[in-house]
Design a protein around this motif. Structure first.
Motif: not given
Length: 158
Positions: A36-59, A61-65
């Motif tokens: 279940a954790g892997g499925a959630g990570a798979t669904l969220l990781s693509g958009p999150a990494i794409a958003a972090a590369s173009a987002g503010p520095p707070a993103s 920190a959230a990616l580090l979390l």
């Protein structure tokens, strides 16, 4: 044979069986939780990494979390899967020698008097190990939650 001792012995054996089932069930719950954790990570990781590369520095920190949550999850999973519950049994030969030394080899009361403390020590060891494994399992769940929240936060911040 005294009646209380005759009832305590099977009770002690059932206690050991229950504790060993507790450890087995805990390990059995690990696979669905990680899936279940892997499925959630798979669904969220693509958009999150794409958003972090173009987002503010707070993103970042959230990616580090999220990465910390993943590390806790993987570390806890490895710990749970490699944990050894003491398989050492009760030293039956020592109990037999003790009974023979007392001249009570055929005395069931003497047998139960020696076996019950040995079963108690064994049950305490298994109980301690099961408690430790349950704490590790709780850390795994918290790691999955932190990871998923971090990934979701990256997408929200960016």
């Amino acid at each position: 044979m005294s009646e209380p001792l005759a009832h305590l012995y099977p009770l002690a054996l059932r206690t050991l069986d229950i504790q060993e089932r507790r450890v087995t069930e805990l390990r059995g719950r690990l696979a669905p939780v990680l899936a279940a954790g892997g499925a959630g990570a798979t669904l969220l990781s693509g958009p999150a990494i794409a958003a972090a590369s173009a987002g503010p520095p707070a993103s970042y920190a959230a990616l580090l979390l999220a990465a910390v949550g993943l590390a806790v999850t993987l570390g806890g999973s490895a710990r749970l899967l490699t944990a050894r519950v003491e398989r050492r049994g009760i030293d039956v030969l020592a109990i037999r020698r003790s009974l023979r030394g007392r001249g009570a080899l055929a005395d069931s009361d003497a047998y139960y008097t020696l076996m019950l403390p040995a079963l108690h020590v064994r049950a305490a060891a298994v109980d301690t190990a099961a408690d430790k494994l349950e704490r590790v399992f709780t850390r795994i769940l918290c790691g999955i939650l932190v990871m998923l929240c971090g990934l979701a936060l990256v997408a929200l911040v960016a």
